[in-house]
Design a protein around this motif. Structure first.
Motif, PDB file in Angstrom:
ATOM      1  N   ARG A   3       0.820  -1.211   0.000  1.00 35.98           N
ATOM      2  CA  ARG A   3       0.000   0.000   0.000  1.00 35.98           C
ATOM      3  C   ARG A   3       0.855   1.263   0.000  1.00 35.98           C
ATOM      4  N   GLY A 114      -5.013   0.752  -0.334  1.00 32.21           N
ATOM      5  CA  GLY A 114      -5.234  -0.680  -0.510  1.00 32.21           C
ATOM      6  C   GLY A 114      -4.555  -1.265  -1.731  1.00 32.21           C
ATOM      7  N   ASP A 115      -4.443  -2.577  -1.690  1.00 31.29           N
ATOM      8  CA  ASP A 115      -3.834  -3.295  -2.799  1.00 31.29           C
ATOM      9  C   ASP A 115      -4.732  -3.336  -4.026  1.00 31.29           C
ATOM     10  N   PHE A 116      -6.032  -3.111  -3.857  1.00 30.55           N
ATOM     11  CA  PHE A 116      -6.948  -3.180  -4.989  1.00 30.55           C
ATOM     12  C   PHE A 116      -6.568  -2.197  -6.089  1.00 30.55           C
ATOM     13  N   VAL A 117      -6.154  -0.987  -5.715  1.00 32.86           N
ATOM     14  CA  VAL A 117      -5.820   0.022  -6.723  1.00 32.86           C
ATOM     15  C   VAL A 117      -4.597  -0.408  -7.524  1.00 32.86           C
ATOM     16  N   SER A 120      -5.563  -3.221  -9.756  1.00 29.46           N
ATOM     17  CA  SER A 120      -6.434  -2.747 -10.830  1.00 29.46           C
ATOM     18  C   SER A 120      -5.628  -2.082 -11.931  1.00 29.46           C
ATOM     19  N   ALA A 139     -12.065  -0.637  -4.557  1.00 31.07           N
ATOM     20  CA  ALA A 139     -11.200   0.339  -3.890  1.00 31.07           C
ATOM     21  C   ALA A 139     -11.951   1.640  -3.637  1.00 31.07           C
ATOM     22  N   ASP A 142     -14.437   1.183  -0.787  1.00 25.23           N
ATOM     23  CA  ASP A 142     -13.706   1.109   0.480  1.00 25.23           C
ATOM     24  C   ASP A 142     -13.282   2.497   0.949  1.00 25.23           C
ATOM     25  N   VAL A 211     -10.187   7.851  -7.356  1.00 25.85           N
ATOM     26  CA  VAL A 211      -9.760   7.301  -6.064  1.00 25.85           C
ATOM     27  C   VAL A 211      -8.445   7.920  -5.629  1.00 25.85           C
TER      28      VAL A 211
END
Length: 220
Positions: A3, A114-117, A120, A139, A142, A211
Motif C-alpha cells: 500500500r 489498498g492493494d486493490f488500486v 487494478s 477500492a 472502500d 480514487v
C-alpha cells in the motif's frame, strides 16, 4: 507492491508533473528596468498545486509546508520570488525522493489506498479491463466508506448511491469532485453486475483517477 509503495508512486508522479509544469511557466521581461515577472495566474496555479502536494506529503506543520506557504503569501510574481518558491519545491522533492518523509498521515493514506488500486492498474495495463473494473470499484467503495466513518457518517449496509448521497448531504464533497463522484455508482453497479460491454477502459481509468485524487485531498 504494498500500500505505502503505491501511495508513494502517486506522490512521486505528481512531483515530476509539477517540476515539468514550472518549466512551462511564461516569463515576461519589463522593457523599462529589465526585471522579469511570471505570468499572472500561471504561477499561482502551479504554486497552489505545490502547496497542496507538500501539505499532503509532509504535513501542514512541517517546515517544508510552512516555508513554502510563507513565501507564497509574500510572492507578487517577480522572477526571483517565484524561482525562490521553486527552490523550496525542489528541496521538498529531493527529500521525498531520498526517502526522508516522516508523516503518519502518509501511512494512513497508504492503508486506505489498498492493494486493490495497484492490482487494478496492473490489470488494466495488461488489457484485463473487466478485472480492473471490479478491483477499482472495490477500492472506491472502500475509500468512501472509510471517509464516511472518519466523519461519523453512518453508511453501514448502504448502496454506493446511498453512500454518495450521504457524503453530499453532509457536505463532505463539493465542486468538481462532487460532479465526478455522481458518475461512480453507475460504473460500480455495471462492474458488480458483470455488464462488461457497457464499461470502457476510460471508465475504469476515471474510477482509478478519482480514487487517487480523493485520497490525496481527503486523507492528507
Amino acid at each position: 507492491m504494498n500500500r505505502d509503495s503505491r501511495m508513494n508512486e502517486v506522490f512521486s508522479r505528481r512531483f515530476v508533473e509539477l517540476q515539468e509544469r514550472f518549466l512551462d511557466l511564461t516569463i515576461t521581461v519589463d522593457s523599462d528596468d529589465g526585471s522579469d515577472y511570471y505570468e499572472y495566474g500561471q504561477w499561482q496555479g502551479w504554486a497552489t498545486s505545490v502547496e497542496s502536494l507538500i501539505g499532503a506529503v509532509f504535513g501542514e506543520s512541517g517546515p517544508h509546508y510552512t516555508h513554502f506557504t510563507s513565501g507564497y503569501y509574500d510572492c507578487k510574481g517577480r522572477g526571483y520570488e517565484v524561482r525562490g518558491l521553486n527552490h523550496l519545491f525542489e528541496s521538498a522533492k529531493s527529500d521525498f525522493d531520498g526517502g526522508y518523509v516522516f508523516n503518519v498521515e502518509l501511512q494512513v493514506s497508504g492503508e486506505v489506498f489498498g492493494d486493490f488500486v495497484a492490482l487494478s492498474r496492473q490489470s488494466l495495463s495488461e488489457g484485463h479491463k473487466d478485472v480492473a473494473a471490479v478491483l477499482a470499484c472495490a477500492a472506491l467503495e472502500d475509500a468512501l466508506k472509510r471517509y464516511a466513518a472518519l466523519n461519523k457518517v453512518d453508511v453501514s449496509q448502504k448502496t454506493m448511491a446511498d453512500i454518495v448521497n450521504a457524503l453530499k448531504s453532509a457536505r463532505l464533497v463539493s465542486g468538481a469532485q462532487k460532479s465526478l463522484l455522481d458518475a461512480m455508482p453507475r460504473i460500480r453497479n455495471m462492474a458488480m453486475h458483470g455488464e462488461w460491454a457497457k464499461i470502457s477502459e476510460p471508465d475504469v481509468a476515471s474510477v482509478l483517477g478519482f480514487v487517487e485524487q480523493f485520497l490525496l485531498t481527503k486523507f492528507s
